[in-house]
Design an enzyme around this catalytic site. Structure first.
Site, PDB file in Angstrom:
ATOM      1  N   GLU A  30     -11.895   0.013 -26.358  1.00  0.00           N
ATOM      2  CA  GLU A  30     -12.459   1.500 -26.337  1.00  0.00           C
ATOM      3  C   GLU A  30     -11.107   2.278 -25.863  1.00  0.00           C
ATOM      4  OE1 GLU A  30     -12.863  -0.526 -23.747  1.00  0.00           O
ATOM      5  OE2 GLU A  30     -11.781   0.868 -22.267  1.00  0.00           O
TER       6      GLU A  30
ATOM      7  N   LYS B  58      -0.878   0.368 -19.028  1.00  0.00           N
ATOM      8  CA  LYS B  58      -2.189  -0.265 -19.735  1.00  0.00           C
ATOM      9  C   LYS B  58      -1.583  -1.640 -20.535  1.00  0.00           C
ATOM     10  CE  LYS B  58      -5.468   2.963 -19.533  1.00  0.00           C
ATOM     11  NZ  LYS B  58      -6.561   2.647 -18.401  1.00  0.00           N
TER      12      LYS B  58
ATOM     13  N   SER C  77       2.156   6.702 -14.137  1.00  0.00           N
ATOM     14  CA  SER C  77       1.461   5.602 -15.009  1.00  0.00           C
ATOM     15  C   SER C  77       1.837   5.609 -16.319  1.00  0.00           C
ATOM     16  CB  SER C  77      -0.245   5.591 -14.690  1.00  0.00           C
ATOM     17  OG  SER C  77      -0.369   6.973 -14.854  1.00  0.00           O
TER      18      SER C  77
END
Lengths: 271, 404
Positions: free
Chosen positions: B119, B97, B386
């Site tokens: 969010e 991210k 990830s």
């Protein structure tokens, strides 16, 4: 002639602005919504906006979010909303009725099927909050062909070029969002709305309605002095929410509020 | 854009469409600010100085390049393909991210915005946003579903430590989709000073393209690393798909490599034959939500469905529009892995490789574990690991009735 155009023509001749109350369909149930629509018309509403409840109302504040949740919990849908419109038309053939909501329920039904059903139900205008004029090339021609007005929102941030395009593509009226924010916000700035409306009028000949944040008869009068229509939603939906247990009282209070707003709107001295 | 499936254009086009998907479906107030954002992104992304700053931050702050790691013991046990992990779990803040939040925060600062909103579902994007906000001295507000706050407590506390305000969202299903609604409402209200960092390749244009560009560092590195380590490209790429940013980041640089299969793994929750899953590509149909047209889980009336996955980060009823297009064009395949399979993969990778993967990534790992035995040892599966699973230990302990 579309009922919306006829309505504004008549109001123009009379030199007054329109009151456009909004309710979420099916909050708390279809019969009550229908009753409230008739009450508001009797109290002086010129056009009624019927909200189609959606699971993700991203442009709405808490009041209408909760109204959507109550309506959906009670089983309301786009088809159910169209049924309320159809029943409204059985006893009212004059008052324009506009559907306001989000695009996905329309897409799920299929735009052609939706437009046909809306026509049959006697709907006069459709406003989809998340349908920008750039993305409207499928729905708009279908609405046009059925003589249903595609209505677009203009925001404080909308460029002149886009307002012109909305003026060309849209019918009925343009809906000016009076503030940067969601429905039901409490920060109406009448002066800035007024100067913005002057600017919008130089770009389009469509009537201009103003909504978001108009709560009181004082607000309505101030806006009616500069705009062609005054939209009030959350302030009415709040009454519905507060008196869910007592339908008679709810209807009476909605009617009284609509009458006060209508008197203020209709009595405003206009430039 | 051409929507000819036999000769697809992997866009987006000038209006942000990927085939029939994508676009810009938002409240009118945001249309102007999205234009501004798009212009700022295009000029910055073409500016060598911006790119150099982005690359420097990825190298020295995030710790890139992330390694490509051959999971030898796991591959040997499965007795088929060689399984490589792209180690995004080793990034600063523990997931892919941050690649995106670094890029968007640089853009926010350049545009003179003083306040960041985001969010978050699992909390990884919220942490990554709070992190870059702390570094650049920006105010940060993170919207998070009340349901997710309860199951991702460590990340909630991390965000608060970083100085972010975490706002619980109690509307709708109280998960990621509702957090997105609330962030959009905040943005519409505070658009003058606020930059909205969307955490995935969804939302109105230009977000799907912009977030993809910030995340393709994953695929560019992986492609070069694989060639260097093995002398060839992988046979298949595997990545989990919630909104789909880690998957697009891995897939996109391989799109022209037609022999490389791309497999996106959605959360099948309790099973695709139940209503409790989050597999919009496997089981949904096209619709419009959160600013873009894409595959959605919805009922017959067009109301968006509640979703379920053991992993909060995949618990979303939509998916990035580019994935929708890759599916229709058959350039990528999408499959479902259920909670049980993901949990089994979580434990297996933890025990055989000494790597605790995020529950999201465990879905991709489960798919690799499923496929590898039917492949030959000279074939390569490249899995995007990830994120790391530290944030999930409470969830795992709860599932096993263990009190921490």
């Amino acid at each position: 002639m579309n009922r919306i155009d006829a309505c504004f023509e008549r109001l123009k001749a009379e030199g007054r602005a329109a009151l456009v109350p909004y309710l979420t369909a099916g909050d708390p149930d279809a019969d009550t919504t229908l009753e409230l629509l008739h009450q508001m018309v009797e109290a002086g509403a010129d056009i009624v906006e019927l909200g189609v409840p959606f699971s993700d109302p991203m442009a709405d504040g808490p009041t209408i979010q909760l109204a959507c949740e109550r309506a959906l919990d009670a089983g309301m849908s786009l088809r159910g909303t169209l049924d309320i419109a159809r029943r409204f038309r059985m006893t009212n053939s004059d008052t324009p009725l506009v559907l306001m909501g989000y695009l996905n329920p329309v897409e799920a039904m299929g735009s052609a099927a939706f437009v046909a059903a809306a026509k049959e139900a006697g709907v006069d205008g459709v406003l989809s909050v998340d349908l920008a004029v750039e993305e409207a090339d499928t729905l708009v021609p279908e609405l046009e062909a059925a003589d249903i007005a595609p209505i677009f929102l203009v925001a404080p941030t909308t460029s002149d070029a886009r307002i012109r395009k909305m003026g060309e593509v849209g019918r009925g009226y343009l809906y000016y969002v009076s503030l940067k924010g969601v429905t039901g916000s409490a920060q109406l700035d009448v002066d800035s709305v007024s100067s913005r409306i002057t600017a919008i009028r130089s770009l389009t000949g469509l009537p201009i309605a103003v909504g978001f944040g108009i709560r009181t008869p004082e607000h309505a009068a101030a806006i009616a002095a500069v705009a062609d229509a005054v939209v009030v939603g959350s302030a009415l939906v709040e009454i519905v929410a507060e008196h869910a247990e007592d339908r008679a009282r709810m209807c009476q209070l909605v009617r009284e509020r609509a009458a006060a707003l209508a008197d203020a709107t209709h009595g405003a001295a206009r430039a | 854009m051409s929507t000819d499936l036999s000769d697809p254009v992997f866009g987006p086009d000038a209006r942000g469409h990927f085939g029939p998907y994508g676009g810009r479906f938002v409240a009118e107030t945001l249309m102007g600010p999205l234009d501004e954002l798009e212009q700022a992104f295009r000029s910055s992304w073409a500016d060598p100085a911006f790119r150099a700053q982005f690359d420097r931050d990825l190298a020295h702050y995030v710790g890139r390049p992330s390694p490509l790691y051959l999971a030898e013991r796991l591959s040997r046990e499965l007795g088929g393909a060689q399984i490589y992990f792209k180690r995004e779990d080793l990034n600063h803040t523990g997931a892919h991210k941050v690649n995106n939040t670094i890029g968007q925060a640089l853009l926010a600062a350049q545009m003179g915005k003083t306040r960041i909103i985001a969010e978050t579902g699992a909390g990884q994007h919220g942490v990554a946003s709070a992190t870059v906000a702390a570094r650049l001295g920006l105010e940060c507000v993170v919207y998070m579903g009340a349901e997710d706050i309860a199951r991702q407590a460590p990340n909630v506390y991390r965000m608060k430590l970083l100085g972010a305000e975490v706002v619980p969202v109690t509307s709708g299903t109280r998960t990621l989709k509702d957090a997105l609604n609330e962030a959009l409402r905040d943005w519409v209200t505070n658009v003058d000073n606020t930059f909205y960092i969307i955490g995935t390749v969804a939302g109105p244009a230009p977000y799907p393209e912009m977030v993809r560009e910030f995340q393709t560092v994953i695929g560019r590195e992986a492609r070069a690393q694989c060639l260097e380590m093995t002398g060839r490209l992988p046979d298949a790429l595997i990545a989990c798909v919630g909104g789909g940013s880690n998957a697009i980041g891995l897939f996109h640089p391989f799109i022209a490599d037609k022999d490389v299969r791309m497999i996106g793994v959605e959360a099948a929750g309790d099973g695709l034959n139940t209503k409790r899953h989050a597999a919009s590509l496997c089981a949904g149909r096209p619709g419009v939500l959160h600013g873009n047209r894409t595959y959605l889980l919805q009922d017959d009336n067009g109301q968006v469905s509640g979703t379920h996955s053991v992993s909060a980060g995949l618990d979303y009823p939509g998916v990035g529009p580019e994935h929708a297009w890759l599916k229709d064009c058959h350039r990528a395949e999408y499959v479902g892995i259920d909670d049980k399979e993901a949990l089994a993969a979580f434990h297996r990778v933890t025990r055989t490789e000494g790597i605790i993967p995020a529950l999201e990534s465990s879905h991709a790992l489960a798919q690799a574990i499923k496929m590898a035995p039917d492949m030959s040892p000279d074939q390569i599966l490249l899995v995007n690991l990830s994120g790391r699973g530290d944030k999930d230990v409470n969830t795992i302990a709860d599932l096993e009735n263990i009190q921490l």
